[in-house]
Design an enzyme around this catalytic site. Structure first.
Site, PDB file in Angstrom:
ATOM      1  N   SER A  24      -7.320   6.266   8.966  1.00  0.00           N
ATOM      2  CA  SER A  24      -6.509   7.110   9.841  1.00  0.00           C
ATOM      3  C   SER A  24      -6.631   6.598  11.266  1.00  0.00           C
ATOM      4  O   SER A  24      -7.591   5.925  11.630  1.00  0.00           O
ATOM      5  CB  SER A  24      -6.979   8.563   9.724  1.00  0.00           C
ATOM      6  N   LYS A  25      -5.602   6.946  12.054  1.00  0.00           N
ATOM      7  CA  LYS A  25      -5.598   6.567  13.463  1.00  0.00           C
ATOM      8  C   LYS A  25      -6.883   6.999  14.161  1.00  0.00           C
ATOM      9  O   LYS A  25      -7.278   6.431  15.165  1.00  0.00           O
ATOM     10  CB  LYS A  25      -4.428   7.261  14.175  1.00  0.00           C
ATOM     11  N   ARG A  26      -7.477   8.057  13.630  1.00  0.00           N
ATOM     12  CA  ARG A  26      -8.661   8.604  14.297  1.00  0.00           C
ATOM     13  C   ARG A  26      -9.950   7.872  13.922  1.00  0.00           C
ATOM     14  O   ARG A  26     -10.952   8.019  14.588  1.00  0.00           O
ATOM     15  CB  ARG A  26      -8.789  10.103  13.999  1.00  0.00           C
TER      16      ARG A  26
END
Ligand code: GLU
Ligand code: ZN
Length: 493
Positions: A258-260
């Site tokens: 994920s982007k996170r």
């Protein structure tokens, strides 16, 4: 066949991430492989989420990685502008034509009404999706909505047919008609959506191959339909583009990266001192293989052999350890002078070197690189290994021994060792690695009868400040006689 035209078209929201760059890389490689054109387009139509910072970071990232684009921001091109925020009148015109030709229609339903009907559909076990209520409003019905000052969205009238295409990665893919209901292309506010701007620009920019992440698979049937509509109204000319959906990238615990996730932040790699060559090399392996078990290659070598047919449809696993190991290989592969030059910005950033390093400092750095090249996997690690050579220079921090290392190694037992080393090295006049080694061996190993670890460990910490360092005798030579003796003397105080 028409010359290949591919595109990379991110939305400038948040930080560039590795999944995005993998998409850029595969498109770039395909363009270069085929002698085609790599178009870079910015999909910045969502003013609430887009940022100028993110736009700059995208440009920076592609430049850093050496993924040069043939058309796009900065370089321009015949199909510009390449920022969608500057193409709003184009989308408005196309939407108007779609409405006029009946391929699209105004839908006046409110969110609440849609939700209510979706609920009812779910309850009766029919596929929830737009039910086509506003498809064929009578003039009277429309007049009522207009009088209520409802702001209509624009919807595409989907033909009642299944959608099949030959995906370049996944083979034949089919979506049943009922799973592709009429969809919105323009908001009530007049703002055009991705569903319109992306395929319209693919048409206007004459894109032949759409290579993008698997998360966009379900947009493809809609885009095929829109393509056909655009063709019908004379906006599109040639063939539909071909589509290839690149596999998901999985992170820890087999969850989609994920982007996170911190390892997905592209600029982190630059900050940590990964080489663009190393990162690209690793990213290219996410869903593609060079063949013959070859895992170490440059992006130009990749482009030479890159074919979409060898992209694997199975999810790819992102493995930071492997990424770092490949980067380490690149560290050892590039020329030593090149490596030294690449260390300089990191040394400056850490405050080890000033903005204008002296000729002596540069010479020192170049002399040190051959001794650390084998040991570092990132430039940032290299900084830690050579910094001791510059401490005490004008504008650099004072040299200090890491207190934890000192407490472990520079104990009372070490005092006679350091004293003997100081004495032996003071007598060395021809300051070179061999002479230094000889003096220390005679004094510490033969004289004090110490094992090498106990003999050289304390000297290493006194000289470099750490227990892990480039080879000791070479380090002493590069550091110089005066400084070496001073550091030993300082420890005795
Ligand atoms: N702007 C879209 C995105 O970043 C592009 C998707 C596509 O390649 O079609 O997700
Ligand atoms: Zn409606």
């Amino acid at each position: 066949m028409a010359p290949v035209r591919v595109r990379f078209c991110p939305s400038p929201t948040g930080n560039p991430h590795v999944g995005m760059v993998r998409t850029a890389l595969f498109n770039w490689a395909y363009a270069r492989h085929t002698g085609g054109t790599f178009v870079f387009r910015i999909e910045d139509t969502d003013t609430s989420r887009d940022s100028e910072q993110s736009y700059q970071d995208l440009l920076d990232s592609l430049k850093w990685l050496g993924l040069d684009w043939d058309e796009g921001p900065v370089v321009g091109g015949p199909h510009g502008p390449y920022r969608q925020s500057q193409r709003m009148d184009i989308y408005a015109e196309v939407a108007a034509k779609l409405l006029a030709s009946g391929h699209a229609y105004y839908c006046y339903c409110s969110q609440e009404e849609l939700e209510e009907r979706r609920e009812a559909a779910r309850a009766s076990n029919t596929t929830p999706g737009y039910d086509g209520k506003c498809r064929d409003l009578s003039d009277e019905e429309r007049a009522v909505f207009v009088a209520q000052e409802r702001k209509p969205v624009t919807r595409i009238r989907m033909p009642d047919t299944d959608w099949t295409w030959h995906d370049l990665v996944r083979g034949e893919v089919t979506f049943a008609s009922e799973h592709v209901p009429d969809y919105v292309i323009v908001r009530g506010s007049g703002e055009p959506l991705y569903t319109l701007t992306n395929p319209v620009d693919d048409v206007l920019m004459e894109i032949t191959h759409v290579l993008r992440g698997e998360d966009l698979l379900s947009s493809t049937p809609r885009q095929l339909a829109l393509y056909d509509a655009l063709k019908d109204i004379g906006v599109a000319q040639g063939e539909r583009p071909q589509y290839g959906h690149l596999p998901y990238v999985m992170g820890e615990g087999n969850k989609k990266l994920s982007k996170r996730d911190p390892e997905s932040a592209l600029l982190m790699y630059r900050e940590e001192g990964y080489l663009p060559e190393g990162l690209i090399n690793y990213l290219s392996l996410l869903g593609w293989s060079f063949g013959d078990d070859i895992e170490f290659f440059s992006k130009d070598q990749m482009a030479k052999v890159f074919d979409i047919s060898r992209v694997n449809a199975n999810p790819a696993r992102f493995d930071l350890k492997k990424c770092t190991a490949i980067n380490g290989e690149w560290m050892r592969f590039i020329e030593q002078d090149d490596l030294a030059n690449r260390l300089i910005p990191y040394l400056k950033q850490e405050g080890v070197l000033t903005q204008d390093p002296t000729a002596t400092q540069l010479a020192t750095l170049h002399a040190a690189v051959p001794h650390v090249q084998e040991r570092m996997e990132t430039l940032r690690q290299g900084v830690g290994m050579v910094a001791f050579l510059f401490y005490g220079d004008e504008g650099s921090p004072r040299f200090t021994v890491d207190p934890e290392e000192a407490s472990k190694v520079l104990t009372d037992d070490a005092r006679p060792v350091i004293a003997a080393a100081l004495q032996a090295l003071s007598a060395v006049t021809d300051w070179n690695t061999q002479a230094i080694e000889h003096a220390l061996r005679v004094s510490l190993i033969d004289g004090l009868e110490l094992k090498p670890k106990l003999a050289f460990g304390p000297v290493r910490v006194a000289i470099t400040g750490r227990r892990v360092s480039p080879p000791l005798f070479e380090s002493l030579e590069i550091l110089g006689r005066e400084r070496s003796l001073a550091r030993l003397a300082a420890v005795l105080d």
